[in-house]
Design a protein around this motif. Structure first.
Motif, mmCIF file in Angstrom:
data_model
loop_
_atom_site.group_PDB
_atom_site.id
_atom_site.type_symbol
_atom_site.label_atom_id
_atom_site.label_comp_id
_atom_site.label_asym_id
_atom_site.label_seq_id
_atom_site.Cartn_x
_atom_site.Cartn_y
_atom_site.Cartn_z
ATOM 1 N N LYS A 139 23.146 -41.026 20.003
ATOM 2 C CA LYS A 139 23.273 -42.128 19.359
ATOM 3 C C LYS A 139 22.735 -43.228 19.735
ATOM 4 O O LYS A 139 21.882 -43.559 18.773
ATOM 5 C CB LYS A 139 24.714 -42.464 19.558
ATOM 6 C CG LYS A 139 26.269 -42.357 18.694
ATOM 7 C CD LYS A 139 27.165 -42.646 19.876
ATOM 8 C CE LYS A 139 28.381 -42.709 18.756
ATOM 9 N NZ LYS A 139 29.688 -43.294 18.871
ATOM 10 N N ARG A 140 21.422 -43.333 21.180
ATOM 11 C CA ARG A 140 20.358 -44.513 21.116
ATOM 12 C C ARG A 140 19.383 -44.137 20.690
ATOM 13 O O ARG A 140 18.554 -44.428 20.118
ATOM 14 C CB ARG A 140 20.142 -44.252 22.650
ATOM 15 C CG ARG A 140 21.674 -44.991 23.235
ATOM 16 C CD ARG A 140 21.210 -44.882 24.830
ATOM 17 N NE ARG A 140 20.624 -43.579 25.723
ATOM 18 C CZ ARG A 140 21.497 -43.233 26.656
ATOM 19 N NH1 ARG A 140 22.815 -44.399 26.695
ATOM 20 N NH2 ARG A 140 21.524 -41.472 27.066
ATOM 21 N N SER A 192 19.972 -44.946 16.263
ATOM 22 C CA SER A 192 20.552 -46.054 16.201
ATOM 23 C C SER A 192 19.581 -46.608 15.581
ATOM 24 O O SER A 192 19.703 -47.281 14.563
ATOM 25 C CB SER A 192 21.097 -46.715 17.643
ATOM 26 O OG SER A 192 19.558 -47.123 18.459
ATOM 27 N N GLU A 217 20.817 -48.215 11.373
ATOM 28 C CA GLU A 217 19.852 -49.194 11.093
ATOM 29 C C GLU A 217 19.337 -50.048 9.650
ATOM 30 O O GLU A 217 19.756 -51.006 9.424
ATOM 31 C CB GLU A 217 20.165 -50.330 12.451
ATOM 32 C CG GLU A 217 21.162 -50.001 13.822
ATOM 33 C CD GLU A 217 21.115 -50.683 14.544
ATOM 34 O OE1 GLU A 217 20.736 -51.969 15.024
ATOM 35 O OE2 GLU A 217 22.054 -50.722 15.742
ATOM 36 N N SER A 242 25.240 -45.171 8.856
ATOM 37 C CA SER A 242 25.895 -45.225 10.100
ATOM 38 C C SER A 242 25.672 -43.342 10.563
ATOM 39 O O SER A 242 25.002 -42.983 9.510
ATOM 40 C CB SER A 242 27.868 -44.758 9.386
ATOM 41 O OG SER A 242 28.089 -43.944 8.794
#
Length: 153
Positions: free
Chosen positions: A70-71, A74, A78, A83
């Motif tokens: 996710k990091r 991300s 974005e 998502s």
């Protein structure tokens, strides 16, 4: 796709920029309308062996955690207003939290039969896919190689 119409395999999330040292990011799937209507959901699928000695002191939930993925994705997701959902599964068939949520949502969307029948069918298909992938990693490809010249004794 039976449920979702706009599905793309291996979409490029972020192009590489060698001058700035930015690596390229490629997701495994891009599906429009999974979590929100008309919003792209990017999926990265990871199969983890949860049995090596280095994982003996960790519980399965922490092994299947997807915080690092996710990091990593991300900022790029974005920027594209999408998502990102990492689908983490162990080789034993244990689903991570996000993967379990996705299977549940997919079973609800399929709706032709009861939820339990569809969810069971999806989990069975996923288990066989994991078995095939694990077998391929361990044994290699079973396709026969062809050659233009044949060497006979």
């Amino acid at each position: 796709s039976l449920v979702y119409k706009d599905v793309i395999r291996e979409p490029i999330v972020q192009e590489a920029n060698d001058a700035c040292g930015i690596p390229s990011l490629v997701a495994d799937l891009s599906i429009r309308g999974v979590w929100q209507s008309q919003t792209v959901a990017l999926f990265d699928i990871r199969v983890i062996d949860a049995d090596p000695p280095s994982y003996l002191h960790r519980d399965v939930a922490s092994i299947l955690s997807s915080a690092e993925k996710k990091r990593k994705y991300s900022d790029a997701t974005e920027a594209r207003r999408a998502s990102f959902t990492p689908l983490v599964v162990s080789v034993d068939g244990v689903l991570g939290r996000e993967a379990e949520c996705f299977i549940q949502l997919l079973a609800e969307k399929c709706g032709k039969k009861t939820y339990s029948e569809v969810a069971g069918w999806l989990r069975a298909r996923l288990s066989f896919a994991i078995l095939r992938a694990t077998n391929l990693c361990l044994r290699g490809s079973r396709t026969k190689w062809r050659s233009r010249t044949r060497f006979d004794d």
